[in-house]
Design an enzyme around this catalytic site. Structure first.
Site, PDB file in Angstrom:
ATOM      1  CB  CYS A 143       0.955 -34.917  62.060  1.00  0.00           C
ATOM      2  SG  CYS A 143      -0.518 -33.997  62.175  1.00  0.00           S
TER       3      CYS A 143
ATOM      4  CB  CYS B 230       3.499 -32.912  64.126  1.00  0.00           C
ATOM      5  SG  CYS B 230       2.511 -31.417  63.092  1.00  0.00           S
TER       6      CYS B 230
ATOM      7  CB  CYS C  38       0.387 -32.563  58.928  1.00  0.00           C
ATOM      8  SG  CYS C  38       0.817 -30.877  59.623  1.00  0.00           S
TER       9      CYS C  38
ATOM     10  CB  CYS D 246       5.151 -32.360  60.418  1.00  0.00           C
ATOM     11  SG  CYS D 246       3.847 -33.475  60.156  1.00  0.00           S
TER      12      CYS D 246
END
Length: 343
Positions: free
Chosen positions: A32, A36, A63, A66
């Protein structure tokens, strides 16, 4: 950055570090951005990677919330504008006009202004001013004459330079060229229930309060000052500081401070001191209180530039999700300070 610093940035969901590293969560197999919005993972499951490519080589996938492997068109435009402003300041031009930056990025000037401020926390003009001030500080610290310093930083003349930097350099330009000679800081390391605490003050007030630091760290904070152990004249002041840490109360607001920062930093520090004891604020709430709701990242930077813990209560700032976020001296100290204040 150390991994501890990266972890604190990730806990604070600090957008300023997006692109500096990614957070790999090996229990879920994803990585991430530091900002995030997902719930923070357990520290034992986290490793940090310099780039999305490094994380993917370790078997992690991006992810979906994000999108750390992609860069939005808006992010690309802001980065291009930052590079252009830095290049302009580096050659002594003092920055670019809003119209020139808008032409560069393809946005209308007013829209680009909002976009830049939302992303960086400052307007393009304020960002350029900050770069120019930093350039002046560096030049004066190296012994360059005041005239050469403002010329190299792109100020049009001495009048414009002194008007723009009045009260923002921390010392008068003449003091910078002398290396801060004549500035005397009295210091002591005190035992507290939170561990050892460094307290330092000038004849005007407290200039540093830090946990787990000593003379060496103080010298790095104030490399041009004369450091002397505090004597009897500072006994009462330092006793007031100790009481403010051990037994928080309204009396701490009366302790004199001697701090210097940019105009924006000063505004943030003043707002921090307005937070009632026992209450907390998020970076976004602080930015809104300042009338700049898009400046939460700039508020975070000013918070981190605070040399006077507790008395300028940066521990009262928490993450937007209600968790503690980060703290320069460790979350245990932050948690205990808030407990003592009734939070």
């Amino acid at each position: 950055m150390t991994d501890d610093a990266r972890w604190q940035a990730a806990l604070a969901k600090d957008r300023r570090f997006d692109g500096a590293f990614v957070t790999g969560v090996h229990s879920t197999g994803i990585y991430c951005r530091p900002s995030c919005p997902a719930r923070a993972p357990l520290r034992k499951n986290v490793r940090f990677y310099a780039s999305p490519q490094d994380a993917e080589k370790a078997g992690l996938r991006p992810c979906k919330r994000c999108s750390p492997a992609t860069q939005s068109a808006e992010e690309a435009c802001v980065l291009a504008a930052i590079a252009a402003i830095r290049a302009s300041v580096a050659v002594g031009e003092g920055g670019l006009s809003l119209e020139a930056l808008a032409d560069l990025t393809g946005y209308a000037p007013t829209h680009f202004q909002r976009l830049f401020k939302r992303t960086v926390g400052l307007s393009p003009a304020a960002y350029a001013r900050a770069l120019r001030e930093n350039r002046v500080r560096e030049a004066l610290g190296e012994g360059v004459s005041v005239t050469s310093a403002w010329l190299e930083a792109g100020y049009g003349g001495s009048e414009a330079f002194y008007a723009a930097t009045k009260g923002r350099l921390g010392m008068k330009p003449s003091e910078w060229t002398k290396g801060g000679a004549g500035r005397v800081i009295h210091w002591s390391v005190m035992d507290t229930t939170l561990g050892q605490m460094l307290v330092a003050a000038t004849d005007k007030g407290v200039c540093c309060l830090a946990f787990g630091e000593g003379e060496a760290e103080l010298a790095r904070r104030f490399p041009r000052a004369e450091l002397v152990p505090a004597g009897e004249a500072f006994r009462e002041l330092f006793a007031q500081v100790l009481a403010a840490v051990e037994r928080p109360g309204p009396g701490s607001a009366a302790i004199p401070l001697d701090v210097a920062g940019t105009a924006f930093q000063q505004r943030v520090w003043e707002e921090l001191r307005r937070i009632p004891q026992g209450e907390t604020r998020s970076y976004g709430e602080l930015a809104a209180a300042l009338g700049q709701p898009g400046a939460s990242r700039a508020v975070g930077g000013a918070n981190g530039a605070n040399h006077v813990a507790v008395l300028i209560p940066c521990h009262r700032v928490i993450a937007s999700d209600g968790t503690l976020g980060g703290y320069a001296y460790g979350l245990e100290i932050k948690r205990e300070l808030l407990r003592r204040e009734g939070r």
